[in-house]
Design a protein around this motif. Structure first.
Motif, mmCIF file in Angstrom:
data_model
loop_
_atom_site.group_PDB
_atom_site.id
_atom_site.type_symbol
_atom_site.label_atom_id
_atom_site.label_comp_id
_atom_site.label_asym_id
_atom_site.label_seq_id
_atom_site.Cartn_x
_atom_site.Cartn_y
_atom_site.Cartn_z
ATOM 1 N N ARG A 195 44.633 31.895 44.771
ATOM 2 C CA ARG A 195 45.052 32.568 46.003
ATOM 3 C C ARG A 195 44.105 33.695 46.384
ATOM 4 O O ARG A 195 43.976 34.026 47.563
ATOM 5 N N ARG A 196 43.447 34.238 45.387
ATOM 6 C CA ARG A 196 42.501 35.329 45.661
ATOM 7 C C ARG A 196 41.267 34.831 46.411
ATOM 8 O O ARG A 196 40.701 35.544 47.239
ATOM 9 N N VAL A 197 40.838 33.603 46.131
ATOM 10 C CA VAL A 197 39.608 33.100 46.746
ATOM 11 C C VAL A 197 39.873 32.351 48.050
ATOM 12 O O VAL A 197 38.930 31.903 48.699
ATOM 13 N N THR A 198 41.140 32.203 48.440
ATOM 14 C CA THR A 198 41.467 31.524 49.697
ATOM 15 C C THR A 198 42.154 32.489 50.656
ATOM 16 O O THR A 198 43.110 33.167 50.295
ATOM 17 N N GLY A 199 41.640 32.552 51.877
ATOM 18 C CA GLY A 199 42.321 33.293 52.937
ATOM 19 C C GLY A 199 43.002 32.290 53.846
ATOM 20 O O GLY A 199 42.479 31.187 54.076
ATOM 21 N N MET A 200 44.175 32.633 54.366
ATOM 22 C CA MET A 200 44.901 31.680 55.204
ATOM 23 C C MET A 200 45.388 32.341 56.478
ATOM 24 O O MET A 200 45.885 33.475 56.466
ATOM 25 N N VAL A 201 45.246 31.604 57.575
ATOM 26 C CA VAL A 201 45.717 32.047 58.882
ATOM 27 C C VAL A 201 46.665 30.988 59.408
ATOM 28 O O VAL A 201 46.336 29.800 59.434
ATOM 29 N N PHE A 202 47.859 31.430 59.821
ATOM 30 C CA PHE A 202 48.942 30.525 60.191
ATOM 31 C C PHE A 202 49.079 30.400 61.711
ATOM 32 O O PHE A 202 48.443 31.123 62.475
ATOM 33 N N GLN A 203 49.971 29.500 62.129
ATOM 34 C CA GLN A 203 50.309 29.383 63.548
ATOM 35 C C GLN A 203 50.904 30.692 64.044
ATOM 36 O O GLN A 203 50.536 31.208 65.089
ATOM 37 N N LEU A 252 47.192 21.506 53.559
ATOM 38 C CA LEU A 252 46.562 22.816 53.580
ATOM 39 C C LEU A 252 47.352 23.814 52.727
ATOM 40 O O LEU A 252 46.780 24.588 51.962
ATOM 41 N N ARG A 253 48.671 23.781 52.840
ATOM 42 C CA ARG A 253 49.522 24.713 52.104
ATOM 43 C C ARG A 253 49.526 24.422 50.603
ATOM 44 O O ARG A 253 49.765 25.320 49.793
ATOM 45 N N CYS A 254 49.256 23.180 50.237
ATOM 46 C CA CYS A 254 49.159 22.850 48.814
ATOM 47 C C CYS A 254 47.914 23.467 48.177
ATOM 48 O O CYS A 254 47.892 23.733 46.968
ATOM 49 N N LEU A 255 46.878 23.695 48.984
ATOM 50 C CA LEU A 255 45.619 24.167 48.425
ATOM 51 C C LEU A 255 45.731 25.562 47.826
ATOM 52 O O LEU A 255 44.982 25.905 46.906
ATOM 53 N N ASN A 256 46.635 26.399 48.354
ATOM 54 C CA ASN A 256 46.830 27.717 47.733
ATOM 55 C C ASN A 256 48.245 27.887 47.189
ATOM 56 O O ASN A 256 48.716 28.995 46.972
ATOM 57 N N TYR A 257 48.911 26.738 46.975
ATOM 58 C CA TYR A 257 50.228 26.707 46.325
ATOM 59 C C TYR A 257 51.319 27.403 47.121
ATOM 60 O O TYR A 257 52.302 27.878 46.557
ATOM 61 N N LEU A 258 51.181 27.463 48.445
ATOM 62 C CA LEU A 258 52.347 27.812 49.247
ATOM 63 C C LEU A 258 53.334 26.653 49.197
ATOM 64 O O LEU A 258 54.538 26.838 49.361
ATOM 65 N N GLU A 259 52.808 25.452 49.015
ATOM 66 C CA GLU A 259 53.591 24.275 48.632
ATOM 67 C C GLU A 259 53.067 23.836 47.270
ATOM 68 O O GLU A 259 51.851 23.868 47.030
#
Length: 263
Positions: free
Chosen positions: A97-105, A60-67
């Protein structure tokens, strides 16, 4: 706790699709993701399940390059990034990153800002939205997640479930085409987690494209269109939610589901 989300309402499609081809991730000699492929249509909800250490959150984190993935191609909502060989240019990464929103633990709210400021500030910094418009959007989103009375509260005064709903509102404020959820209820008591799952259910019914790493098997079965099962850094199987939950094709999937459902 046993519960059911019932039948999904008809979806209203929004712009957003995901295509992942040959995604891999290594840390030195350690291979944590290998040849992960996924194709999602607009408005589709896919839950990712599997044992700990399977690579779910890393994917999941690879999808927006957090990894940073080692190889593969990622296409989300019109953004396309080719991993490996060369570093993607800044414009491509910014678009992704603009087109992906992310919600974490963890909720990752700014503790020194009010709820209103937590939602309005990213709009102003990232989108260049004016103060009044950002505030108006924040008010609408607070209504959407069921917390219109918490605008002036600080995060420390909110329950965990309320903070996570604010985190969802903050992600939605940037108008993403795809929402990524990384075990959003794992840090919450089961009862409180239901508040968050209800908001996610509403988003699914509204047609938001969603990719959800979760241990909530009822959500995966009842809300997701498909379930992707991961193990040892790869995809064990992917298919319609009911089929995967009741007639899994892979033996490792059967073992995992038996373990989690027999608890």
């Amino acid at each position: 706790m046993s519960f059911s989300f019932g039948t999904r309402a008809p979806r209203v499609s929004v712009s957003g699709e995901v295509v992942v081809s040959g995604l891999g991730k290594s840390y030195g000699p350690a291979r944590v993701l290998s040849d992960v492929n996924l194709s999602m249509g607009e408005g589709e909800v896919v839950s990712i399940i599997g044992p700990s250490g399977a690579g779910k959150s890393t994917f999941l984190r690879c999808l927006n390059y957090l990894e940073t993935p080692t190889e593969g191609i990622i296409e989300i909502g019109g953004a396309r990034v080719v991993a490996g060989g060369r570093r993607p240019d800044k414009a491509s990464l910014d678009h992704l990153r603009r087109v992906t929103g992310m919600v974490f633990q963890s909720f990752n709210l700014f503790p020194h800002l009010t709820v209103m400021e937590n939602i309005a500030l990213p709009q102003r910094k990232v989108l260049g939205t004016g103060k009044d418009q950002a505030r108006d959007t924040a008010e609408k989103l607070l209504q959407r997640v069921g917390l219109p009375d918490k605008a002036t509260a600080y995060p420390a005064r909110l329950s965990g479930g309320q903070q996570q709903r604010i985190a969802i509102a903050r992600a939605l404020a940037l108008s993403p085409k795809v929402m990524l959820f990384d075990e959003p209820t794992s840090a919450l008591d089961p009862e409180i987690g239901l508040e968050v799952l209800a908001v996610m259910r509403d988003l699914a019914d509204e047609g938001m494209t969603m990719l959800v790493v979760t241990h909530e098997m009822h959500f995966a079965r009842d809300v997701s269109d498909r379930i992707m099962v991961m193990g040892n850094g790869g995809v064990l199987e992917i298919g319609p939610s009911e089929q995967v939950m009741t007639q899994p094709a892979n033996e490792r999937t059967r073992q995992f589901l038996k373990a989690v459902l027999d608890r």
